[in-house]
Scaffold this active site. Structure first.
Site, mmCIF file in Angstrom:
data_model
loop_
_atom_site.group_PDB
_atom_site.id
_atom_site.type_symbol
_atom_site.label_atom_id
_atom_site.label_comp_id
_atom_site.label_asym_id
_atom_site.label_seq_id
_atom_site.Cartn_x
_atom_site.Cartn_y
_atom_site.Cartn_z
ATOM 1 N N ASN A 128 -5.093 8.144 4.290
ATOM 2 C CA ASN A 128 -4.790 7.407 5.524
ATOM 3 C C ASN A 128 -3.325 7.620 5.861
ATOM 4 O O ASN A 128 -2.448 7.283 5.064
ATOM 5 C CB ASN A 128 -5.044 5.914 5.324
ATOM 6 C CG ASN A 128 -4.952 5.137 6.623
ATOM 7 O OD1 ASN A 128 -5.775 5.326 7.522
ATOM 8 N ND2 ASN A 128 -3.943 4.289 6.733
ATOM 9 N N GLU A 129 -3.103 8.221 6.999
ATOM 10 C CA GLU A 129 -1.738 8.377 7.509
ATOM 11 C C GLU A 129 -0.765 8.873 6.439
ATOM 12 O O GLU A 129 0.179 8.160 6.057
ATOM 13 C CB GLU A 129 -1.243 7.056 8.105
ATOM 14 C CG GLU A 129 -2.052 6.637 9.320
ATOM 15 C CD GLU A 129 -1.664 5.269 9.842
ATOM 16 O OE1 GLU A 129 -0.949 4.533 9.143
ATOM 17 O OE2 GLU A 129 -2.088 4.939 10.949
ATOM 18 N N GLU A 179 -2.195 -7.984 7.138
ATOM 19 C CA GLU A 179 -2.560 -7.664 8.524
ATOM 20 C C GLU A 179 -3.583 -8.640 9.085
ATOM 21 O O GLU A 179 -4.379 -8.291 9.949
ATOM 22 C CB GLU A 179 -3.072 -6.227 8.593
ATOM 23 C CG GLU A 179 -1.939 -5.241 8.343
ATOM 24 C CD GLU A 179 -2.333 -3.797 8.576
ATOM 25 O OE1 GLU A 179 -3.529 -3.474 8.446
ATOM 26 O OE2 GLU A 179 -1.427 -2.995 8.868
ATOM 27 N N GLU A 191 -7.758 5.249 15.467
ATOM 28 C CA GLU A 191 -7.383 3.827 15.485
ATOM 29 C C GLU A 191 -6.592 3.525 16.745
ATOM 30 O O GLU A 191 -5.715 4.292 17.133
ATOM 31 C CB GLU A 191 -6.476 3.481 14.294
ATOM 32 C CG GLU A 191 -7.103 3.634 12.939
ATOM 33 C CD GLU A 191 -6.119 3.272 11.822
ATOM 34 O OE1 GLU A 191 -5.150 2.540 12.073
ATOM 35 O OE2 GLU A 191 -6.316 3.768 10.700
ATOM 36 N N PHE A 232 -3.326 -10.970 11.115
ATOM 37 C CA PHE A 232 -3.216 -11.241 12.546
ATOM 38 C C PHE A 232 -3.181 -9.962 13.377
ATOM 39 O O PHE A 232 -2.761 -9.954 14.522
ATOM 40 C CB PHE A 232 -2.007 -12.135 12.837
ATOM 41 C CG PHE A 232 -2.180 -13.499 12.237
ATOM 42 C CD1 PHE A 232 -3.280 -14.276 12.566
ATOM 43 C CD2 PHE A 232 -1.285 -13.989 11.297
ATOM 44 C CE1 PHE A 232 -3.484 -15.525 11.985
ATOM 45 C CE2 PHE A 232 -1.470 -15.235 10.713
ATOM 46 C CZ PHE A 232 -2.573 -16.007 11.056
ATOM 47 N N HIS A 233 -3.644 -8.881 12.758
ATOM 48 C CA HIS A 233 -3.768 -7.644 13.510
ATOM 49 C C HIS A 233 -4.973 -7.739 14.450
ATOM 50 O O HIS A 233 -5.917 -8.463 14.180
ATOM 51 C CB HIS A 233 -3.959 -6.474 12.537
ATOM 52 C CG HIS A 233 -3.675 -5.159 13.171
ATOM 53 N ND1 HIS A 233 -4.585 -4.525 13.981
ATOM 54 C CD2 HIS A 233 -2.585 -4.377 13.140
ATOM 55 C CE1 HIS A 233 -4.056 -3.394 14.418
ATOM 56 N NE2 HIS A 233 -2.843 -3.286 13.923
ATOM 57 N N ARG A 252 0.853 -1.184 0.000
ATOM 58 C CA ARG A 252 0.000 0.000 0.000
ATOM 59 C C ARG A 252 0.887 1.231 0.000
ATOM 60 O O ARG A 252 2.108 1.109 0.057
ATOM 61 C CB ARG A 252 -0.929 -0.012 1.215
ATOM 62 C CG ARG A 252 -0.187 0.118 2.518
ATOM 63 C CD ARG A 252 -1.157 0.013 3.677
ATOM 64 N NE ARG A 252 -0.728 0.827 4.789
ATOM 65 C CZ ARG A 252 -1.282 0.773 5.993
ATOM 66 N NH1 ARG A 252 -2.291 -0.047 6.232
ATOM 67 N NH2 ARG A 252 -0.856 1.543 6.958
HETATM 68 C C1 GLA Z 1 -2.355 1.928 10.586
HETATM 69 C C2 GLA Z 1 -3.293 1.955 9.432
HETATM 70 C C3 GLA Z 1 -4.223 0.801 9.356
HETATM 71 C C4 GLA Z 1 -3.559 -0.456 9.798
HETATM 72 C C5 GLA Z 1 -3.008 -0.252 11.153
HETATM 73 C C6 GLA Z 1 -2.488 -1.493 11.791
HETATM 74 O O1 GLA Z 1 -2.751 2.688 11.652
HETATM 75 O O2 GLA Z 1 -4.016 3.133 9.314
HETATM 76 O O3 GLA Z 1 -4.640 0.688 8.039
HETATM 77 O O4 GLA Z 1 -2.541 -0.767 8.917
HETATM 78 O O5 GLA Z 1 -1.991 0.706 11.089
HETATM 79 O O6 GLA Z 1 -1.215 -1.837 11.428
#
Ligand code: GLA
Length: 673
Positions: free
Chosen positions: A145-146, A352, A304, A354-355, A107
């Site tokens: 996003n970020e 992700e 988050e 296993f997040h 990504r």
């Molecule tokens: C970030 C991202 C999410 C996800 C989390 C967990 O905060 O915004 O998409 O990847 O990390 O790793």
């Protein structure tokens, strides 16, 4: 936005079948989820081919959430361009400093300075806004996003030169100013034409620190410009809708969060715990205080966090039962109006899988989901807190330029880092029970009786003026090691450090003397400094402690100077926690600053939120292994119980008291609808 606290998380139904969607509806109701963040990484499904959009599935998702009473935070999906985009616009893929062009397959594969990327991002944001501007479920736009990917490609180089010519001027005059500012007389770097000016790409040895600093400033601005373009697209169709973007904390270095805080309608942050121990609690406070401060004190959104996992470097640790609740209240205490998670349901596949999630792979018959549902009830009970603010007594200077500049010149000591020094200062205030805002070095600081400026490596003229006025006007300033070593150009201050603050501190530093790895130097007060020491020359300051050994034996280590109506301390070495606590205790006492709960035992965190009409809520988090008694009067909202003078908080437990006024009169009725 409605006043209730937001509870929920990232929801990615495109990863699931219809049967799971129905199950999710029921589980969201059970857990009292009221908010879902949708579409963060959906670009390849929303625009399967360039210019062809498929919104049908997203219509269904929004309609279904709305029927279930769940508000939607709608993301623009621009953090992850689809594979077709790479093939159509290979020049818009990011290039690393050493010239490697990255490909899709993960990504964040985009260069924010590439015209094709910017155009594609504007287009998808505009299409989404056109379609959903008036959707009744929509509560907030979540752009991207970020923001964080940095690029060193030719597009970036062109945009950098534009940015530089706005900063230094166009043509030859601008180039002359740039040559001066970057100190290009050093190592034969003089530029004779603008085309020669490049991003700080991989080079043979140490890069030019002024160039590196400007590149960081530029890149934050470039990302911000990309954000603004999307925001404008959204506002064309939805002029009133609030817009934000989520910033990753605590150690993302890419953005100047002060500038970003001004541009978002509400500050939103992501925070993942990386330590199971007490540092974790302090880290939550650190992130919460930063998020609140960037928004000028407004309530902010925790966009988050992880339910049950701690990402501790090279392994994932499980949070103990009850920790999710305590962590969440840590954010709420410091001004968050939401408890949102990444993510609602664990992804069945992908990087992700296993997040952590609110619904883990094990399903709802699990410890994690039960705690999530219990938390949903707590959040509902705390709803009246939404919108309330936090009053801080102390400020800590947060200066992205100092961070970036120090990182550009790491050879002074590998053990010295800006983030670490700021964290340490904030942690000392946390241990003292003092609630802290972060402040700019050039802000008006008079509202804070006490201000800490740890390792303020880069000082600007405006910053020097503000800090001087602050102390002269009665403020109490604690400044520490390696401060004022460079100016805004990232040039060394001449004539001793901290440049420009000599009078206010009543000292100057003749020489910096970093310590060997793991070495300590004894001080006259019995403490031992580490990492760094300095040869300090006193003017008007008194010596609080001296170096007791080594080449600086007998020289000042900690000083205190009365200046105007205030006091300025200087600490020239890294102090261990106990010594720092003593020093902060003395400085706070002098400034008249005390803890929220006087006499609170170690590990008890207390923060007050202030609402309309004088209403207050006392948040108490007991991180310690023993029960604590806290003076309080009012109603404890988690249990609904009356508190008549003393609140008992069990080990690991939390409480939120809607306080009654000191005269014992009952709290006023809800002031908001
Ligand atoms: C970030 C991202 C999410 C996800 C989390 C967990 O905060 O915004 O998409 O990847 O990390 O790793």
């Amino acid at each position: 936005m409605t006043a209730r606290l937001w509870f929920g998380g990232d929801y990615n139904p495109e990863q699931w079948d219809a049967a799971t969607w129905a199950a999710d509806d029921a589980l969201m109701r059970e857990a009292r989820v009221n908010t879902a963040t949708v579409g963060v990484f959906s670009w390849s499904l929303l625009e399967p081919e360039e210019g062809r959009f498929e919104f049908g599935w997203l219509d269904d998702v929004l309609d279904r959430l709305h029927r279930g009473g769940v508000r939607v935070v709608l993301a623009t999906p621009t953090a992850s361009p689809p594979p077709w985009f790479t093939l159509a616009h290979p020049d818009a893929m990011p290039v690393t400093a050493d010239g490697t062009r990255l490909w899709h397959g993960s990504r964040d594969t985009y260069c924010a300075a590439a015209p094709a990327y910017r155009a594609a991002a504007r287009r998808i944001a505009g299409e989404l806004a056109r379609r959903y501007a008036r959707h009744p479920a929509l509560a907030l736009w979540h752009v991207h996003n970020e923001y964080g990917t940095v690029c060193w490609c030719d597009h970036a180089a062109r945009a950098f030169r534009d940015w530089l010519s706005r900063r230094y001027g166009r043509g030859q005059a601008g180039l002359d100013a740039l040559n001066e500012s970057w100190g290009t007389a050093f190592w034969s770097q003089h530029y004779s034409a603008w085309e020669q000016v490049l991003p700080p790409r991989a080079t043979q040895w140490r890069p030019n620190p002024s160039q590196v600093l400007d590149y960081r400033r530029f890149w934050s601005d470039e990302l911000l410009a990309a954000f603004r373009e999307q925001r404008e697209q959204i506002r064309r169709h939805a002029p009133a809708a609030p817009v934000t973007t989520n910033v990753m904390l605590p150690d993302y270095q890419v953005l100047d969060a002060w500038a970003w805080g001004r541009e978002t309608d509400v500050v939103a942050v992501d925070h993942y715990l990386s330590s199971p121990g007490p540092e974790g609690h302090v880290d939550i406070a650190f992130c919460g205080d930063r998020a609140r401060s960037w928004g000028g004190g407004r309530p902010w959104l925790l966009m988050e966090q992880a339910t049950n996992l701690i990402y501790a470097g090279d392994r994932i640790l499980a949070k103990e039962p009850g920790r999710m609740l305590r962590d969440t209240l840590g954010y709420l205490a410091r001004g968050a109006d939401s408890a949102l998670f990444f993510q609602w349901r664990a992804s069945p596949a992908g990087a992700e899988m296993f997040h952590a999630a609110m619904v883990p792979h094990a399903g709802p018959d699990s410890r994690v989901f039960r705690e999530v549902a219990d938390l949903g009830l707590v959040i509902e009970r705390l709803g009246e807190v939404a919108g309330a603010t936090v009053a801080a007594q102390a400020g800590v200077v947060w200066d992205p330029d100092s961070w970036w500049a120090m990182e550009s010149q790491r050879f002074t000591s590998a053990d010295l880092g800006y983030l670490g020094e700021v964290r340490d200062a904030h942690a000392a205030l946390w241990r003292a029970g003092v609630v802290t805002d972060f402040v700019r070095q050039d802000a008006g600081l008079a509202a804070y009786p006490l201000v800490l400026a740890p390792a303020l490596y880069l000082t600007t003229d405006a910053g020097i003026g503000a800090l001087t006025r602050y102390v002269a006007g009665g403020g109490h300033l604690v400044m520490s090691l390696a401060s004022g070593m460079v100016d805004a150009r990232n040039h060394a201050h001449r004539g001793g450090t901290p440049g420009g603050l000599r009078d206010v501190l009543g000292i100057w530093v003749e020489e910096f003397c970093p310590l060997p790895r793991d070495a300590a130097v004894a001080l006259s007060d019995g403490a031992a400094g580490t990492v760094w020491s300095e040869r300090v020359r006193t003017g008007t300051a008194e010596v609080v402690a001296s170096y007791a050994e080594g080449p600086l034996a007998g020289q000042p280590a900690i000083t205190r100077n009365a200046y105007g109506d205030g006091v300025a301390w200087y600490v020239s070495t890294r102090l261990p926690a106990a010594a720092q606590d003593r020093l902060i205790g003395d400085a706070a006492a002098g400034a008249g600053v005390g803890p929220v709960v006087p006499g609170a035992p170690p590990g008890l965190e207390a923060v007050r939120r202030h609402g309309e009409n004088g209403r207050t809520w006392l948040f108490v988090l007991n991180h310690a292994g023993t029960a604590s008694l806290v003076p309080a009067r009012g109603t404890e909202l988690l249990s609904g119980r009356r508190v008549n003078g003393v609140l008992e908080v069990a080990p690991g437990a939390v409480a939120v008291v809607r306080e009654e006024r000191a005269d014992g009169s009952r709290e006023e009725r809800a002031a908001r609808p």
